[in-house]
Scaffold this active site. Structure first.
Site, PDB file in Angstrom:
ATOM      1  N   ASN A  13       0.870  -1.183   0.000  1.00  0.00           N
ATOM      2  CA  ASN A  13       0.000   0.000   0.000  1.00  0.00           C
ATOM      3  C   ASN A  13       0.904   1.230   0.000  1.00  0.00           C
ATOM      4  O   ASN A  13       1.464   1.591   1.032  1.00  0.00           O
ATOM      5  CB  ASN A  13      -0.890  -0.033   1.249  1.00  0.00           C
ATOM      6  N   TRP A  14       1.030   1.839  -1.163  1.00  0.00           N
ATOM      7  CA  TRP A  14       1.952   2.988  -1.275  1.00  0.00           C
ATOM      8  C   TRP A  14       1.350   4.277  -0.716  1.00  0.00           C
ATOM      9  O   TRP A  14       2.019   5.304  -0.679  1.00  0.00           O
ATOM     10  CB  TRP A  14       2.347   3.201  -2.746  1.00  0.00           C
ATOM     11  N   LYS A  15       0.083   4.229  -0.330  1.00  0.00           N
ATOM     12  CA  LYS A  15      -0.619   5.407   0.208  1.00  0.00           C
ATOM     13  C   LYS A  15      -0.446   6.596  -0.739  1.00  0.00           C
ATOM     14  O   LYS A  15      -0.424   6.424  -1.957  1.00  0.00           O
ATOM     15  CB  LYS A  15      -0.124   5.720   1.624  1.00  0.00           C
ATOM     16  N   HIS A  99      -9.540   0.915   4.891  1.00  0.00           N
ATOM     17  CA  HIS A  99      -8.250   1.126   5.554  1.00  0.00           C
ATOM     18  C   HIS A  99      -8.445   2.084   6.727  1.00  0.00           C
ATOM     19  O   HIS A  99      -9.259   3.008   6.657  1.00  0.00           O
ATOM     20  CB  HIS A  99      -7.238   1.696   4.550  1.00  0.00           C
ATOM     21  N   GLU A 101      -6.853   4.526   7.779  1.00  0.00           N
ATOM     22  CA  GLU A 101      -6.688   5.963   7.498  1.00  0.00           C
ATOM     23  C   GLU A 101      -7.963   6.538   6.883  1.00  0.00           C
ATOM     24  O   GLU A 101      -8.293   7.703   7.099  1.00  0.00           O
ATOM     25  CB  GLU A 101      -5.460   6.173   6.607  1.00  0.00           C
ATOM     26  N   GLU A 171      -5.492  -4.998  10.836  1.00  0.00           N
ATOM     27  CA  GLU A 171      -4.482  -3.950  10.995  1.00  0.00           C
ATOM     28  C   GLU A 171      -4.788  -3.139  12.256  1.00  0.00           C
ATOM     29  O   GLU A 171      -5.607  -2.202  12.213  1.00  0.00           O
ATOM     30  CB  GLU A 171      -4.492  -3.019   9.782  1.00  0.00           C
ATOM     31  N   GLY A 177       2.404   2.167  10.898  1.00  0.00           N
ATOM     32  CA  GLY A 177       3.378   3.259  10.752  1.00  0.00           C
ATOM     33  C   GLY A 177       3.838   3.795  12.093  1.00  0.00           C
ATOM     34  O   GLY A 177       4.044   4.993  12.249  1.00  0.00           O
ATOM     35  N   SER A 218       3.334  -2.002  10.542  1.00  0.00           N
ATOM     36  CA  SER A 218       4.788  -1.903  10.703  1.00  0.00           C
ATOM     37  C   SER A 218       5.516  -3.227  10.434  1.00  0.00           C
ATOM     38  O   SER A 218       6.459  -3.568  11.135  1.00  0.00           O
ATOM     39  CB  SER A 218       5.140  -1.367  12.097  1.00  0.00           C
TER      40      SER A 218
END
Ligand code: PEP
Length: 266
Positions: A13-15, A99, A101, A171, A177, A218
């Site tokens: 997942n490159w966000k 997700h 976020e 997650e 992160g 992470s």
């Protein structure tokens, strides 16, 4: 249905990272660097604008293309949104939905996430539904209730015939992160068992056992094997470490070794 050997899944997942050039270079390095592509399923989820560039790099390889989000309508007056049809048109096979976020920074509710899950699956995409509790919820002993709600609302109305296109990523929000808080492989293992139990109640033991369940939070080269080696963890969803080709490839390699170990055992 899957074969008896459960291949490990490694999803990047490159966000909201990379330039178009970096996206091209990163995907090229990954495609060229995977040692045993048929022993692992690798999915790259770049930002929307770079899907065609990365898709071009992946063409003819065994690495699949995925998106980080989708809007739950086929088309219409939804300014700035991207439909499942558009993702399929760009050769996306997977889409990440729910997700943390998007839940916590962009305010997506369980019911909106459910609309995305149902619509994306009905359109023919493979959906990775993310679930996970915040640190406060874990500390208050609410993990089970949160996962229960996210799974039961998130998967409401999903038809049995599309279940083979669904996977779930656990997650924990506090481990994403985060240099300070890391989930241990044991914590991940225990929560994965809980998730499979919930899924078993919702969709039956057979489907629950078949479903791919990921861990994310992470994961890096140093701990990937420990997570991937846990019973019930079929793959990993990677944020930060997926932006560096050498780190991501080291995690892919851990997946290949785990798949090969599974082949030896069966
Ligand atoms: C994620 O974005 O889903 C994720 C797991 O990020 P990170 O690997 O950086 O924790």
């Amino acid at each position: 249905m899957k074969t008896e050997i459960r291949q490990k899944f490694i999803v990047a997942n490159w966000k909201m990272h990379t330039t178009s050039f970096e996206a091209q270079q990163l995907s090229k390095s990954i495609v060229e660097g995977i040692a045993a592509p048929d022993h692992v399923t690798v999915v790259l989820c770049p930002p929307f604008p770079y899907l065609p560039i990365v898709g071009d790099m992946l063409r003819g390889s065994r690495v699949a293309l995925g998106a980080q989000n989708v809007y739950p309508e086929a088309e219409g007056a939804f300014t700035g949104e991207v439909s499942p049809t558009m993702l399929l048109d760009l050769d996306c096979k997977y889409v990440i939905v729910g997700h943390s976020e998007r839940r916590h920074k962009l305010g997506e509710s369980d019911s909106f996430i459910n609309r995305k899950v149902v619509c994306a699956l009905a359109s023919g995409l493979d959906v990775i539904l993310c679930v996970g509790e915040t640190l406060e919820q874990r500390q208050k002993g609410q993990t089970e209730a949160v996962l229960d709600r996210q799974l039961s609302t998130g998967l409401a109305g999903v038809r049995p015939e599309v279940l083979s296109h669904l996977s779930v990523a656990y997650e924990p929000v506090w481990a994403i992160g985060n240099d300070e808080h890391h989930a241990t492989p044991q914590q991940a293992h225990d929560t994965h068992l809980l998730i499979r139990e919930k899924l078993s109640q919702m969709i039956g033991a057979t489907w629950s056992g078949e479903l791919t369940v990921y861990y994310g939070g992470s994961v890096e080269p140093g701990n990937a094997a420990a997570f991937l080696g846990q019973e019930g963890i079929d793959g990993v969803l990677i944020g930060g470490a997926s932006l560096k080709a050498d780190e991501f490839l080291a995690i892919v390699n851990a997946g290949i070794l785990e798949t090969e170990a599974e082949m030896q055992r069966t």
